[in-house]
Design a protein around this motif. Sequence first.
Motif, PDB file in Angstrom:
ATOM      1  N   SER A  95       0.817  -1.314  -0.054  1.00 55.45           N
ATOM      2  CA  SER A  95       0.087   0.129   0.151  1.00 55.45           C
ATOM      3  C   SER A  95       0.739   1.238  -0.007  1.00 55.45           C
ATOM      4  CB  SER A  95      -1.000   0.181   1.242  1.00 55.45           C
ATOM      5  OG  SER A  95      -1.454   1.269   1.332  1.00 55.45           O
ATOM      6  N   MET A  96       1.986   1.324   0.849  1.00 51.04           N
ATOM      7  CA  MET A  96       2.645   2.452   0.866  1.00 51.04           C
ATOM      8  C   MET A  96       3.556   2.717  -0.313  1.00 51.04           C
ATOM      9  SD  MET A  96       4.044   2.832   4.849  1.00 51.04           S
ATOM     10  CE  MET A  96       4.943   1.143   4.796  1.00 51.04           C
ATOM     11  N   ILE A  97       3.989   1.553  -0.868  1.00 51.87           N
ATOM     12  CA  ILE A  97       4.501   1.721  -2.109  1.00 51.87           C
ATOM     13  C   ILE A  97       3.795   2.366  -3.447  1.00 51.87           C
ATOM     14  CG2 ILE A  97       5.651   0.484  -4.176  1.00 51.87           C
ATOM     15  CD1 ILE A  97       6.628  -1.540  -2.367  1.00 51.87           C
ATOM     16  N   GLY A  98       2.235   1.858  -3.509  1.00 48.22           N
ATOM     17  CA  GLY A  98       1.609   2.415  -4.224  1.00 48.22           C
ATOM     18  C   GLY A  98       1.362   3.826  -4.011  1.00 48.22           C
TER      19      GLY A  98
ATOM     20  N   LYS B  62      -8.089  -4.323  -1.808  1.00 48.29           N
ATOM     21  CA  LYS B  62      -7.942  -2.837  -2.421  1.00 48.29           C
ATOM     22  C   LYS B  62      -9.220  -2.161  -2.827  1.00 48.29           C
ATOM     23  CE  LYS B  62      -8.030  -5.435  -6.436  1.00 48.29           C
ATOM     24  NZ  LYS B  62      -7.489  -6.855  -6.499  1.00 48.29           N
ATOM     25  N   ASP B  63     -10.383  -2.775  -2.700  1.00 47.44           N
ATOM     26  CA  ASP B  63     -11.724  -2.049  -3.273  1.00 47.44           C
ATOM     27  C   ASP B  63     -12.414  -1.963  -1.669  1.00 47.44           C
ATOM     28  OD1 ASP B  63     -11.891  -4.970  -2.646  1.00 47.44           O
ATOM     29  OD2 ASP B  63     -13.789  -5.110  -3.968  1.00 47.44           O
ATOM     30  N   THR B  64     -11.789  -2.414  -0.548  1.00 50.24           N
ATOM     31  CA  THR B  64     -12.575  -2.156   0.539  1.00 50.24           C
ATOM     32  C   THR B  64     -11.781  -1.507   1.549  1.00 50.24           C
ATOM     33  OG1 THR B  64     -12.114  -4.462   1.206  1.00 50.24           O
ATOM     34  CG2 THR B  64     -14.390  -4.247   0.290  1.00 50.24           C
ATOM     35  N   ASP B  65     -10.916  -2.400   2.251  1.00 51.13           N
ATOM     36  CA  ASP B  65     -10.317  -1.700   3.457  1.00 51.13           C
ATOM     37  C   ASP B  65      -9.127  -0.889   2.826  1.00 51.13           C
ATOM     38  OD1 ASP B  65     -11.772  -3.588   4.933  1.00 51.13           O
ATOM     39  OD2 ASP B  65     -10.359  -4.487   5.957  1.00 51.13           O
ATOM     40  N   PHE B  66      -8.486  -1.127   1.825  1.00 53.97           N
ATOM     41  CA  PHE B  66      -7.516  -0.466   1.330  1.00 53.97           C
ATOM     42  C   PHE B  66      -7.634   0.448  -0.126  1.00 53.97           C
ATOM     43  CE2 PHE B  66      -5.199  -2.561   4.455  1.00 53.97           C
ATOM     44  CZ  PHE B  66      -3.751  -1.949   4.705  1.00 53.97           C
ATOM     45  N   ILE B  67      -9.066   1.058  -0.073  1.00 53.86           N
ATOM     46  CA  ILE B  67      -9.362   1.672  -1.155  1.00 53.86           C
ATOM     47  C   ILE B  67      -8.711   3.104  -1.057  1.00 53.86           C
ATOM     48  CG2 ILE B  67     -11.012   2.682   0.097  1.00 53.86           C
ATOM     49  CD1 ILE B  67     -11.339   1.559  -3.423  1.00 53.86           C
ATOM     50  N   PHE B  68      -7.944   3.650  -0.051  1.00 51.50           N
ATOM     51  CA  PHE B  68      -7.462   4.927  -0.191  1.00 51.50           C
ATOM     52  C   PHE B  68      -6.045   4.766  -0.792  1.00 51.50           C
ATOM     53  CE2 PHE B  68      -4.913   8.108   1.864  1.00 51.50           C
ATOM     54  CZ  PHE B  68      -5.550   9.174   1.362  1.00 51.50           C
ATOM     55  N   ALA B  69      -5.589   3.567  -0.876  1.00 53.22           N
ATOM     56  CA  ALA B  69      -4.418   3.117  -1.769  1.00 53.22           C
ATOM     57  C   ALA B  69      -4.684   3.498  -2.969  1.00 53.22           C
ATOM     58  CB  ALA B  69      -3.612   1.706  -1.290  1.00 53.22           C
ATOM     59  N   ILE B  70      -5.775   3.105  -3.592  1.00 55.89           N
ATOM     60  CA  ILE B  70      -5.902   3.198  -5.052  1.00 55.89           C
ATOM     61  C   ILE B  70      -6.177   4.854  -5.232  1.00 55.89           C
ATOM     62  CG2 ILE B  70      -7.785   3.051  -6.631  1.00 55.89           C
ATOM     63  CD1 ILE B  70      -6.576   0.705  -6.561  1.00 55.89           C
TER      64      ILE B  70
ATOM     65  N   MET C  24      -7.502   5.839   6.549  1.00 56.42           N
ATOM     66  CA  MET C  24      -6.384   6.428   5.909  1.00 56.42           C
ATOM     67  C   MET C  24      -5.088   6.009   6.470  1.00 56.42           C
ATOM     68  SD  MET C  24      -8.076  10.099   4.663  1.00 56.42           S
ATOM     69  CE  MET C  24      -9.305  10.138   3.269  1.00 56.42           C
ATOM     70  N   GLY C  25      -5.219   6.160   7.803  1.00 58.47           N
ATOM     71  CA  GLY C  25      -3.843   6.164   8.573  1.00 58.47           C
ATOM     72  C   GLY C  25      -3.382   4.733   8.542  1.00 58.47           C
ATOM     73  N   MET C  26      -4.378   3.671   8.332  1.00 55.82           N
ATOM     74  CA  MET C  26      -3.750   2.432   8.383  1.00 55.82           C
ATOM     75  C   MET C  26      -3.034   1.857   7.022  1.00 55.82           C
ATOM     76  SD  MET C  26      -7.192  -0.207   8.145  1.00 55.82           S
ATOM     77  CE  MET C  26      -8.023  -0.403   6.769  1.00 55.82           C
ATOM     78  N   THR C  27      -3.408   2.782   6.040  1.00 56.85           N
ATOM     79  CA  THR C  27      -2.929   2.602   4.550  1.00 56.85           C
ATOM     80  C   THR C  27      -1.637   3.294   4.400  1.00 56.85           C
ATOM     81  OG1 THR C  27      -3.939   4.523   3.660  1.00 56.85           O
ATOM     82  CG2 THR C  27      -5.071   2.298   3.649  1.00 56.85           C
ATOM     83  N   ILE C  28      -1.106   3.996   5.418  1.00 55.59           N
ATOM     84  CA  ILE C  28       0.099   4.559   5.395  1.00 55.59           C
ATOM     85  C   ILE C  28       1.079   4.472   6.449  1.00 55.59           C
ATOM     86  CG2 ILE C  28      -0.481   6.589   3.971  1.00 55.59           C
ATOM     87  CD1 ILE C  28      -0.892   8.327   5.980  1.00 55.59           C
ATOM     88  N   GLY C  29       0.615   3.552   7.372  1.00 56.27           N
ATOM     89  CA  GLY C  29       1.556   2.881   8.454  1.00 56.27           C
ATOM     90  C   GLY C  29       1.098   3.867   9.688  1.00 56.27           C
TER      91      GLY C  29
ATOM     92  N   ILE D 259      -3.760  -1.941  11.401  1.00 58.03           N
ATOM     93  CA  ILE D 259      -4.677  -2.487  10.437  1.00 58.03           C
ATOM     94  C   ILE D 259      -5.909  -3.065  11.084  1.00 58.03           C
ATOM     95  CG2 ILE D 259      -5.029  -3.970   8.147  1.00 58.03           C
ATOM     96  CD1 ILE D 259      -1.902  -3.494   7.831  1.00 58.03           C
ATOM     97  N   THR D 260      -7.095  -2.608  10.745  1.00 55.64           N
ATOM     98  CA  THR D 260      -8.301  -3.198  11.350  1.00 55.64           C
ATOM     99  C   THR D 260      -9.428  -3.291  10.043  1.00 55.64           C
ATOM    100  OG1 THR D 260      -9.263  -0.949  11.780  1.00 55.64           O
ATOM    101  CG2 THR D 260      -7.883  -2.170  13.630  1.00 55.64           C
ATOM    102  N   GLY D 261     -10.476  -3.952  10.461  1.00 56.08           N
ATOM    103  CA  GLY D 261     -11.253  -3.911   9.358  1.00 56.08           C
ATOM    104  C   GLY D 261     -12.176  -2.876   9.268  1.00 56.08           C
ATOM    105  N   ILE D 262     -11.839  -1.440   9.451  1.00 54.21           N
ATOM    106  CA  ILE D 262     -12.626  -0.509   9.431  1.00 54.21           C
ATOM    107  C   ILE D 262     -12.536   0.094   7.658  1.00 54.21           C
ATOM    108  CG2 ILE D 262     -12.909   1.859   9.858  1.00 54.21           C
ATOM    109  CD1 ILE D 262     -11.683   1.229  12.509  1.00 54.21           C
ATOM    110  N   THR D 263     -13.620   0.160   7.264  1.00 51.50           N
ATOM    111  CA  THR D 263     -13.751   0.645   5.618  1.00 51.50           C
ATOM    112  C   THR D 263     -13.897   1.886   5.756  1.00 51.50           C
ATOM    113  OG1 THR D 263     -16.291   0.312   5.655  1.00 51.50           O
ATOM    114  CG2 THR D 263     -14.777  -1.523   4.973  1.00 51.50           C
ATOM    115  N   LEU D 264     -13.345   2.701   4.473  1.00 49.20           N
ATOM    116  CA  LEU D 264     -13.460   4.025   4.392  1.00 49.20           C
ATOM    117  C   LEU D 264     -15.011   4.662   4.266  1.00 49.20           C
ATOM    118  CD1 LEU D 264     -11.701   6.609   4.382  1.00 49.20           C
ATOM    119  CD2 LEU D 264     -11.348   6.344   1.875  1.00 49.20           C
ATOM    120  N   PRO D 265     -15.734   5.348   4.872  1.00 53.81           N
ATOM    121  CA  PRO D 265     -16.970   5.702   4.640  1.00 53.81           C
ATOM    122  C   PRO D 265     -17.619   6.399   3.299  1.00 53.81           C
ATOM    123  CG  PRO D 265     -16.331   6.277   6.894  1.00 53.81           C
ATOM    124  CD  PRO D 265     -15.287   6.004   6.189  1.00 53.81           C
TER     125      PRO D 265
END
Length: 375
Positions: free
Chosen positions: A234-237, A266-274, A329-334, A338-344
């Motif tokens: 995620s951080m690389i992306g 990448k479509d749920t928890d880590f959508i902010f990385a996209i 957002m914080g969990m995608t950049i370290g 990392i928890t199962g909270i999605t981006l509202p």
Amino acid sequence: MFGRFKLDLKILKELDFTLLVAMITTVLFGCFNIYLATKGDVGFSEVKRQLIWLAISLVAIYVVLLIDYVVLQNYAFLFYLLGILLLIVTIFAGSIVNGAQGWIRIGGFSMQPSELAKIGIIVMMAKKIQDMDGKVNDIKNFFILAAYIIVPVILIVKEPDMGMTMVCFFIVLGIFFIAGLDLRVIGGGLLAIFLAIVLVWNSGLIQDYQKKRITSFMDPEADELNSGLQLTQSMIGIGSGGFLGTGVNLATDAPGGYVSQNVPEKDTDFIFAIVGESWGTVGAIFLLTLYGVIVYRTLVISRTSKDIFGKIICVGLAAYFLFAIFQNMGMTIGLMPITGITLPLVSYGGSSLLTTMMSLGLILNIGMRRKKINF
């Protein structure tokens, strides 16, 4: 015949169109990024489902707006009880997703009862604090509120869903703070929560692989092929997105970007990385601005609400948004575990989108009826 399904124009004029436009724009931006995340795998299918849920959610919002929110007080306990019953069903017959038994599947439809329970906690607290005339420092009132909070939270911990547990904690914290609870009590509560986390952490409810997933943000490179994989990729992306992003290719047959190909969820928890990869810092600022408008308008409606019930509902939902946005957002950049909270409003998920949109519909309802309409 259709008169009962029409909003009175005098009430409609009080609708907060800024909030409405901001939330719809956020969902559409989310759909765009869901497509970028999944087009290389499933084409338009996920986006189509999300747009269908958006249409359903808009209809649900309209229905919510038809009913004076004050009436909800009469059904607050039933709504709260429904959330608890669904949580119990989930524990005994739920589906396991990412190690948590937190979903109910009926045919092709899936729902996460903790999303409903979260709203139930907010509505129930608002109802009780209204009944108590805001006197949350009365020892009897405080323990009554605590009892209503503890029951659903214990069931959520049992799943175990640490992400939603954290969400509920910050919702309750925000409500108690605005309601005027003594800061010494809040401090004691924070200490109790810390001790509870330590107890749960060592109780065996959380498996070792789940612990590694949560703590991997402290040193993702230590196990970058397993527990640290998601965060590292995620951080690389996001880093590759720079200020303006890497750009977007809408062609279905074109491969997705780095995040799309290398980051799980990448479509749920880590959508902010996209978002970070495709749109860069500019896209992140755009999304944060939309969220800022939503939270600001929610707090404005809370301040101008005609009663404690409406005020507490708005505060609880604002607390949810602030924490969920920061955590996700914080969990995608370290910065956060990392928890199962999605981006509202942005992450893929029908039940989550529906409950969030209906919650915002309730805020719009409170804003529309913040003052008496003279006919």
